[in-house]
Design a protein around this motif. Structure first.
Motif, PDB file in Angstrom:
ATOM      1  N   GLU A  70     108.189  55.670  87.945  1.00 33.28           N
ATOM      2  CA  GLU A  70     108.059  54.276  87.511  1.00 33.28           C
ATOM      3  C   GLU A  70     107.746  53.373  88.696  1.00 33.28           C
ATOM      4  OE1 GLU A  70     110.857  56.093  86.773  1.00 33.28           O
ATOM      5  OE2 GLU A  70     112.013  55.497  88.527  1.00 33.28           O
ATOM      6  N   LEU A  71     108.393  53.694  89.825  1.00 33.05           N
ATOM      7  CA  LEU A  71     108.159  52.829  90.983  1.00 33.05           C
ATOM      8  C   LEU A  71     106.767  53.050  91.559  1.00 33.05           C
ATOM      9  CD1 LEU A  71     111.647  52.853  92.659  1.00 33.05           C
ATOM     10  CD2 LEU A  71     110.658  51.311  90.980  1.00 33.05           C
ATOM     11  N   TYR A  72     106.341  54.319  91.613  1.00 34.26           N
ATOM     12  CA  TYR A  72     104.982  54.580  92.081  1.00 34.26           C
ATOM     13  C   TYR A  72     103.968  53.855  91.195  1.00 34.26           C
ATOM     14  CZ  TYR A  72     106.744  58.362  95.049  1.00 34.26           C
ATOM     15  OH  TYR A  72     107.388  59.078  95.995  1.00 34.26           O
ATOM     16  N   ALA A  73     104.186  53.958  89.908  1.00 37.07           N
ATOM     17  CA  ALA A  73     103.214  53.371  88.980  1.00 37.07           C
ATOM     18  C   ALA A  73     103.193  51.851  89.110  1.00 37.07           C
ATOM     19  CB  ALA A  73     103.543  53.772  87.544  1.00 37.07           C
ATOM     20  N   ILE A  74     104.379  51.251  89.170  1.00 39.17           N
ATOM     21  CA  ILE A  74     104.418  49.787  89.276  1.00 39.17           C
ATOM     22  C   ILE A  74     103.786  49.350  90.602  1.00 39.17           C
ATOM     23  CG2 ILE A  74     105.937  47.790  89.467  1.00 39.17           C
ATOM     24  CD1 ILE A  74     107.825  49.316  87.532  1.00 39.17           C
ATOM     25  N   THR A  75     104.118  50.089  91.671  1.00 38.58           N
ATOM     26  CA  THR A  75     103.520  49.738  92.966  1.00 38.58           C
ATOM     27  C   THR A  75     102.009  49.842  92.900  1.00 38.58           C
ATOM     28  OG1 THR A  75     105.419  50.848  93.924  1.00 38.58           O
ATOM     29  CG2 THR A  75     103.697  50.156  95.432  1.00 38.58           C
ATOM     30  N   GLY A  76     101.527  50.923  92.308  1.00 34.22           N
ATOM     31  CA  GLY A  76     100.081  51.092  92.190  1.00 34.22           C
ATOM     32  C   GLY A  76      99.456  49.921  91.449  1.00 34.22           C
ATOM     33  N   ALA A  77     100.083  49.537  90.337  1.00 32.37           N
ATOM     34  CA  ALA A  77      99.534  48.440  89.541  1.00 32.37           C
ATOM     35  C   ALA A  77      99.530  47.144  90.345  1.00 32.37           C
ATOM     36  CB  ALA A  77     100.333  48.272  88.254  1.00 32.37           C
ATOM     37  N   VAL A  78     100.600  46.908  91.093  1.00 32.99           N
ATOM     38  CA  VAL A  78     100.677  45.665  91.851  1.00 32.99           C
ATOM     39  C   VAL A  78      99.659  45.674  92.990  1.00 32.99           C
ATOM     40  CG1 VAL A  78     102.137  44.264  93.345  1.00 32.99           C
ATOM     41  CG2 VAL A  78     103.055  45.207  91.242  1.00 32.99           C
ATOM     42  N   LEU A  79      99.544  46.826  93.666  1.00 31.37           N
ATOM     43  CA  LEU A  79      98.517  46.931  94.708  1.00 31.37           C
ATOM     44  C   LEU A  79      97.143  46.658  94.112  1.00 31.37           C
ATOM     45  CD1 LEU A  79      99.458  50.095  96.789  1.00 31.37           C
ATOM     46  CD2 LEU A  79      99.504  47.720  97.515  1.00 31.37           C
ATOM     47  N   GLY A  80      96.978  47.098  92.882  1.00 37.82           N
ATOM     48  CA  GLY A  80      95.679  46.931  92.228  1.00 37.82           C
ATOM     49  C   GLY A  80      95.439  45.536  91.704  1.00 37.82           C
ATOM     50  N   GLY A  81      96.365  44.605  91.971  1.00 34.19           N
ATOM     51  CA  GLY A  81      96.099  43.221  91.607  1.00 34.19           C
ATOM     52  C   GLY A  81      96.911  42.692  90.442  1.00 34.19           C
ATOM     53  N   CYS A  82      97.818  43.494  89.896  1.00 32.84           N
ATOM     54  CA  CYS A  82      98.672  42.969  88.831  1.00 32.84           C
ATOM     55  C   CYS A  82      99.751  42.099  89.457  1.00 32.84           C
ATOM     56  CB  CYS A  82      99.339  44.094  88.051  1.00 32.84           C
ATOM     57  SG  CYS A  82      98.208  45.027  87.046  1.00 32.84           S
ATOM     58  N   ASN A  83     100.006  40.981  88.815  1.00 29.84           N
ATOM     59  CA  ASN A  83     101.064  40.097  89.273  1.00 29.84           C
ATOM     60  C   ASN A  83     102.287  40.351  88.401  1.00 29.84           C
ATOM     61  OD1 ASN A  83     102.762  37.939  89.757  1.00 29.84           O
ATOM     62  ND2 ASN A  83     101.066  36.520  90.041  1.00 29.84           N
ATOM     63  N   LEU A  84     103.438  40.576  89.029  1.00 27.62           N
ATOM     64  CA  LEU A  84     104.620  40.908  88.215  1.00 27.62           C
ATOM     65  C   LEU A  84     105.029  39.760  87.304  1.00 27.62           C
ATOM     66  CD1 LEU A  84     106.833  43.039  90.597  1.00 27.62           C
ATOM     67  CD2 LEU A  84     105.571  43.761  88.580  1.00 27.62           C
ATOM     68  N   ARG A  85     104.515  38.559  87.572  1.00 27.29           N
ATOM     69  CA  ARG A  85     104.818  37.455  86.659  1.00 27.29           C
ATOM     70  C   ARG A  85     103.914  37.466  85.429  1.00 27.29           C
ATOM     71  NH1 ARG A  85     104.561  32.860  90.794  1.00 27.29           N
ATOM     72  NH2 ARG A  85     103.525  34.609  91.746  1.00 27.29           N
ATOM     73  N   GLY A  86     102.932  38.371  85.444  1.00 32.89           N
ATOM     74  CA  GLY A  86     102.088  38.514  84.261  1.00 32.89           C
ATOM     75  C   GLY A  86     100.775  37.754  84.354  1.00 32.89           C
ATOM     76  N   GLY A  87      99.844  38.155  83.474  1.00 33.24           N
ATOM     77  CA  GLY A  87      98.612  37.407  83.349  1.00 33.24           C
ATOM     78  C   GLY A  87      97.537  37.706  84.374  1.00 33.24           C
ATOM     79  N   GLU A  88      97.772  38.642  85.257  1.00 32.34           N
ATOM     80  CA  GLU A  88      96.777  38.947  86.291  1.00 32.34           C
ATOM     81  C   GLU A  88      96.628  40.450  86.410  1.00 32.34           C
ATOM     82  OE1 GLU A  88      96.961  37.356  90.391  1.00 32.34           O
ATOM     83  OE2 GLU A  88      97.921  35.659  89.405  1.00 32.34           O
ATOM     84  N   GLY A  89      95.438  40.889  86.731  1.00 32.85           N
ATOM     85  CA  GLY A  89      95.217  42.319  86.940  1.00 32.85           C
ATOM     86  C   GLY A  89      93.996  42.803  86.191  1.00 32.85           C
ATOM     87  N   THR A  90      93.350  43.841  86.729  1.00 30.97           N
ATOM     88  CA  THR A  90      92.171  44.395  86.077  1.00 30.97           C
ATOM     89  C   THR A  90      92.286  45.913  86.076  1.00 30.97           C
ATOM     90  OG1 THR A  90      90.992  44.571  88.165  1.00 30.97           O
ATOM     91  CG2 THR A  90      90.688  42.540  86.928  1.00 30.97           C
ATOM     92  N   ILE A  91      91.573  46.550  85.161  1.00 32.96           N
ATOM     93  CA  ILE A  91      91.632  48.009  85.072  1.00 32.96           C
ATOM     94  C   ILE A  91      91.054  48.686  86.324  1.00 32.96           C
ATOM     95  CG2 ILE A  91      90.806  49.999  83.771  1.00 32.96           C
ATOM     96  CD1 ILE A  91      93.076  48.578  82.402  1.00 32.96           C
ATOM     97  N   PRO A  92      89.879  48.292  86.800  1.00 30.08           N
ATOM     98  CA  PRO A  92      89.385  48.942  88.033  1.00 30.08           C
ATOM     99  C   PRO A  92      90.393  48.804  89.173  1.00 30.08           C
ATOM    100  CG  PRO A  92      87.682  47.554  87.075  1.00 30.08           C
ATOM    101  CD  PRO A  92      88.915  47.318  86.278  1.00 30.08           C
ATOM    102  N   GLY A  93      91.017  47.645  89.284  1.00 23.58           N
ATOM    103  CA  GLY A  93      92.016  47.435  90.324  1.00 23.58           C
ATOM    104  C   GLY A  93      93.182  48.398  90.174  1.00 23.58           C
ATOM    105  N   ILE A  94      93.653  48.563  88.949  1.00 22.46           N
ATOM    106  CA  ILE A  94      94.796  49.443  88.721  1.00 22.46           C
ATOM    107  C   ILE A  94      94.447  50.876  89.097  1.00 22.46           C
ATOM    108  CG2 ILE A  94      96.339  50.363  86.957  1.00 22.46           C
ATOM    109  CD1 ILE A  94      95.978  47.677  85.475  1.00 22.46           C
ATOM    110  N   VAL A  95      93.248  51.306  88.736  1.00 19.83           N
ATOM    111  CA  VAL A  95      92.849  52.677  89.080  1.00 19.83           C
ATOM    112  C   VAL A  95      92.828  52.856  90.593  1.00 19.83           C
ATOM    113  CG1 VAL A  95      90.963  54.341  88.984  1.00 19.83           C
ATOM    114  CG2 VAL A  95      91.562  53.024  86.957  1.00 19.83           C
ATOM    115  N   LEU A  96      92.243  51.882  91.282  1.00 18.62           N
ATOM    116  CA  LEU A  96      92.206  51.971  92.742  1.00 18.62           C
ATOM    117  C   LEU A  96      93.622  51.957  93.311  1.00 18.62           C
ATOM    118  CD1 LEU A  96      89.184  49.648  93.546  1.00 18.62           C
ATOM    119  CD2 LEU A  96      89.356  52.095  93.979  1.00 18.62           C
TER     120      LEU A  96
END
Ligand SMILES: Nc1ncnc2c1ncn2[C@@H]1O[C@H](COP(=O)(O)OP(=O)(O)OP(=O)(O)O)[C@@H](O)[C@H]1O
Ligand SMILES: [Mg+2]
Lengths: 372, 526
Positions: free
Chosen positions: A298-324
């Motif tokens: 869970e932590l790896y995945a959340i970290t990956g998503a955040v590195l990829g541009g997801c904001n933990l407050r919501g509303g931000e992030g893209t699929i290409p970013g998450i994959v990267l």
């Protein structure tokens, strides 16, 4: 946009370091290993990434992944006892109820009656699972579908608790983290190995290990999931709703959006993909240890998503970013494995430190580009 | 006391300020006027140290200053009350009043002097005429009362120069008057007050001098005796606005709205006479009560083509009633009928499907997704039209957004601009614009022109008139009496959640409304 470039740069740097300092890492074989890892990490990361965009969070995905992997092992090799079927049978039964109450109104039956009617097949399904499953070896395809349904049901629980009872997502899924890990350990005291029948081998080849143009299938499946989610998130109305809910749930509500329903959908997607991750885990590694399969994921995945541009407050992030973002972790792990000085004890520290550095660099770059 | 010269400030895609100069002296009330997006708020933020100017200089007591933070500006006695509320909802009123400014005992221990702070809070609240206990959570208060808390907080900071950016946009008559008294006191004690408002009557009432901005430049200045509605509009808009309130079919053409004589603006009456009485009843509310509402149920009806004003003091329960009708608050008793048929509205989605639309009062919390673009905000409730098989049709959406922006004259550098970066009034236009493409049966407008400039206001009024002429029933909740008097065919006055009375257009007057709103009985109007 700059965020995306930032992660891309990060991936390239880590990749360059890995390739530059460790010649054995340059082999084709190793690239295929990396690709498999990326496929495996990518799927749950995508799920939690979409959920984070919609303003949610799920800490239970690692445990759920482990639980699904263990169930998969038990179903494939067949030593499930009657007691052990209970969680699965209950979830599948509920699935039946929900499906019934969703489909029946479509043929003109009133909602309340539809729910009552579908209680029956639901209970029957539960009972059938309970009676039929113990001691049976289930065909791998059937086991897979059952477990995906099971995982989606877990996501539905999360979503319902969070939207209807207004519980905090962090808390609900943290409890899930404990519960599913415990269940996995209760189900099987020891590690489970992948049986070697031809059906299972065929499934493994199709989902994980076969190559298409040199790419392992698991990476391609991840790419397919990413593509579907990209269409959903960036092209469909549901994506629009998720972004709006993640940014300002109230405003979304005032705009007439059924916010609860869309939040629940995001939880279901996240849990289902964690479940898929569990299936792939078991197929890929050929075994599952109840106490450790998917732990910390869970932590790896959340970290990956955040590195990829997801904001933990919501509303931000893209699929290409998450994959990267998901690609950073397997690369870092390999650096640790190859480097004799680091060793397995220091691995977490190195990974954590590198991620922190990367985040800082990313933040600096983003801010700098905003000032221009 | 404070002078600013040649201030320039650019944001990506916009030259917000293009060489503005300004001065204000002690004991003076300076009003700043200008259309939406003229740069008023930006200028004030520069004075208060929030933005750094790209060029230009500022003199405080004749020495050049440059603030790099709000704290610095505050230390020199410049305090800004923001256009949008800036309170911590999860803290009490007292905690908000002294936030960052707490009375502390015991040095680093940071022991809070609660008792004495509460006492001071009580005095401050009394000074602004707010009857709220200091320990109440700010999040529980309606916007108007929060605004008063914001004002009280500025007073607590002992400003030498107090800047108020549209302080009255969520206030009703009574609180506004109270605020004016406070301003008068401040002026006597030598505080310089900078006052921004789109309500020109207020400007006329308080200002010693008026500075007008247009497109980021000074467009003129009026001394006390030159201030008139017409002159101000000229300076802001650069043209003469002939017609302001527009009611194509104002009932009872004989009763000239009382505003006309005050503002010098003539309301057009009786042009296309479809009398609203001839329209069928569109919205009927019967014995309605809702969760968190008053004990006494409420009943009223609105005909198609009618604009019904809803007046009352802050906290009278108008917004709550609107929210209940829109499916945001569960109904406890009574029923709602649309076009004679009872409807069950349990969520905003139901309401929209039934053709009952609401534009919320609090645009930042409820009306807009600030981080998202103009196009996405306009498109959010209209995705059903701009999508096929669940996929958004971006071309169609941007065309729609383009048209809406043109029609409402939305001032934005591009459709992809995040709405949070637009000026306050422009944001309001987007809140209204969202519903423009749908054909509603009933429209509930909660403070539709809050923070909107005169030009845009008259456009919005024209739009409302157009909607009404198309047979839509409009309920207009407004704290702007001028607007209520000018636009309504009929006024419902609420007092503490109850319907205190109903005034037909013929009986409309400021006094009659205030009488009912403050709890007077209905007899007087007869
Ligand atoms: N942080 C920002 N980033 C980008 N553009 C901005 C920002 N702040 C303001 N602007 C733009 O600068 C211009 C001036 O805005 P400002 O808020 O000063 O207008 P205003 O005169 O206060 O209008 P209103 O009466 O609507 O409040 C507008 O075009 C606005 O979109
Ligand atoms: Mg402003």
């Amino acid at each position: 946009m700059t965020r995306l470039l930032g992660v891309l740069l990060m991936v390239l740097i880590v990749y360059a370091v890995l390739m530059g300092s460790f010649p054995p890492a340059r082999s084709l074989h190793n690239h295929q290993t990396l690709a498999e890892r990326l496929g495996y990490y990518g799927i749950p990361t995508l799920g939690v990434g979409v959920l984070i965009v919609a303003g949610g969070i799920d800490l239970s995905i690692g445990s759920l992944l482990g639980l699904v992997a263990v169930y998969f092992g038990l179903l494939l090799s067949g030593p499930l006892s009657a007691r052990q079927t209970v969680p699965l049978a209950l979830c599948l039964g509920l699935d039946g109820v929900l499906l019934g109450s969703a489909l029946l109104p479509a043929i003109g039956i009133s909602r309340r009656i539809a729910v009552l009617l579908s209680l029956l097949p639901g209970a029957a399904l539960t009972w059938a699972c309970h009676l039929y499953l113990p001691g049976q070896r289930v065909p791998p395809w059937v086991a897979m579908l059952m477990l995906l349904a099971f995982a989606s049901q877990i996501g539905l629980f999360h979503g319902l608790l969070i939207t209807r009872l207004h519980l905090q997502p962090f808390l609900v899924t943290l409890c899930g983290l404990f519960m599913y890990r415990g269940l996995a350990r209760w189900l099987s005291p020891g590690a489970l190995a992948l049986p070697s029948d031809p059906h299972t081998a065929a499934l493994r080849a199709l989902l994980v290990s076969d190559r298409l143009l040199g790419f392992p299938h698991i990476l391609l499946w991840m790419a397919l999931v990413a593509l579907l989610l990209a269409v959903l998130l960036h092209g469909s109305v549901y994506g629009r709703y998720w972004y709006a809910i993640g940014n300002n749930e109230q405003a979304a509500r005032y705009a007439g959006i059924a916010t609860d329903r869309h939040k629940i959908a995001a939880y279901v997607i996240c849990s289902t993909l964690a479940g898929l991750g569990g299936l792939l885990f078991f197929l890929m590694y050929r075994n599952a240890t109840p106490s450790s399969a998917g732990s910390l994921l869970e932590l790896y995945a959340i970290t990956g998503a955040v590195l990829g541009g997801c904001n933990l407050r919501g509303g931000e992030g893209t699929i290409p970013g998450i994959v990267l973002g998901a690609a950073v972790l397997p690369l870092l792990q390999q650096i640790c494995t190859y480097n004799a000085d680091i060793g397995s004890d220091l691995e977490y520290t190195v990974i954590g430190g590198a991620l922190l550095l990367a985040t800082i660099a990313n933040e600096v770059v983003t801010r700098w580009s905003k000032h221009r | 006391m404070l002078q600013a010269r040649g201030i320039r400030k650019a944001f990506p895609g916009v030259q917000a300020l293009d060489g503005v100069s300004l001065s204000v002296s002690a004991g003076e009330v300076l009003a700043i006027i200008g259309e939406n997006g003229a740069g008023k708020s930006t200028l004030m933020k520069i004075l208060a140290g929030i933005h750094a100017p790209d060029a230009g200089e500022m003199l405080l007591d004749n020495e050049p200053v440059r603030f790099s933070s709000v704290a610095e500006a505050m230390a020199r006695g410049i305090v800004l009350i923001h256009q949008e509320l800036n309170l911590a909802d999860n803290l009490s009123v007292a905690a908000n009043l002294f936030l960052g400014n707490e009375e502390i005992r015991g040095g680093l221990l940071g022991w809070l002097e609660r008792r004495s702070m509460n006492d001071r809070a009580r005095r401050l609240l009394e000074r602004v005429g707010l009857e709220v206990a200091p320990h109440r959570l700010v999040g529980e208060l309606p916007p108007g009362q929060r605004q008063m808390v914001e004002i009280a907080r500025a007073l607590a900071r002992k400003a030498r120069i107090l800047i108020m950016d549209e302080p009255t946009s969520s206030l009703t008559q009574r609180e506004t008057e109270r605020l004016f008294e406070v301003i008068a006191e401040l002026r006597l004690s030598g505080v310089a007050v900078v006052y921004i408002s789109h309500r020109l009557m207020e400007v006329q009432a308080v200002a010693d001098r008026v500075v007008a901005l247009r497109d980021g430049r000074n467009s003129g200045e009026l001394a006390r005796e030159e201030i008139s509605h017409r002159r101000m509009v000229e300076l802001m808009v650069g043209r003469d606005l002939k017609q302001f309130f527009r009611r194509g079919h104002a009932a009872g053409g004989s009763s000239v709205p009382p505003v006309a004589d005050v503002t010098g603006i003539v309301a057009e009456t009786g042009a296309a006479s479809i009398r609203p009485e001839e329209h069928p009843i569109r919205l009927e509310v019967r014995d309605l009560c809702y969760q968190g509402g008053p004990q006494t149920p409420i009943s009223f009806a609105v005909r198609g083509g009618e604009i019904v004003g809803m007046a009352g003091l802050v906290g009278a329960g108008r917004t709550e009633l609107a929210e209940a009708l829109f499916g945001l608050r569960p109904l406890v008793c009574g029923e709602v009928r649309l076009d004679g048929r009872p409807v069950s509205i349990r969520s905003p989605g139901d309401a929209i499907a039934a053709g009952l639309l609401l534009t919320p009062e609090d645009r930042r919390q409820h009306g807009l997704v600030l981080e998202e673009s103009v196009q996405h905000n306009l498109g959010l409730p209209n995705l059903d039209r701009n999508s096929r098989l669940g996929l958004v049709l971006p071309r169609r959406e941007s065309e729609m957004a383009q048209q809406l922006c043109q029609r409402l004259r939305v001032r934005t550098p591009r459709l992809s601009q995040p709405v949070g970066l637009l000026s306050g009034g422009t944001q309001q236009k987007i809140v209204l614009g969202k519903w423009l493409v749908r054909q509603p049966r009933v429209l509930i407008l909660d403070e539709p022109t809050r923070g909107v400039d005169v030009g845009a206001k008259s456009e919005i009024y024209a739009l409302m008139d157009e909607w009404a002429a198309a047979g839509i029933a409009i309920v207009m909740i407004s704290s702007d009496l001028e607007e209520v008097l000018g636009m309504s065919d009929r006024v419902l006055v609420l007092h503490e959640g109850r319907l205190a009375g109903e005034l037909p257009r013929a009986a409309l007057s400021e006094q009659a409304i205030m009488h009912l709103a403050t709890g007077g009985s209905e007899e007087r109007e007869a």
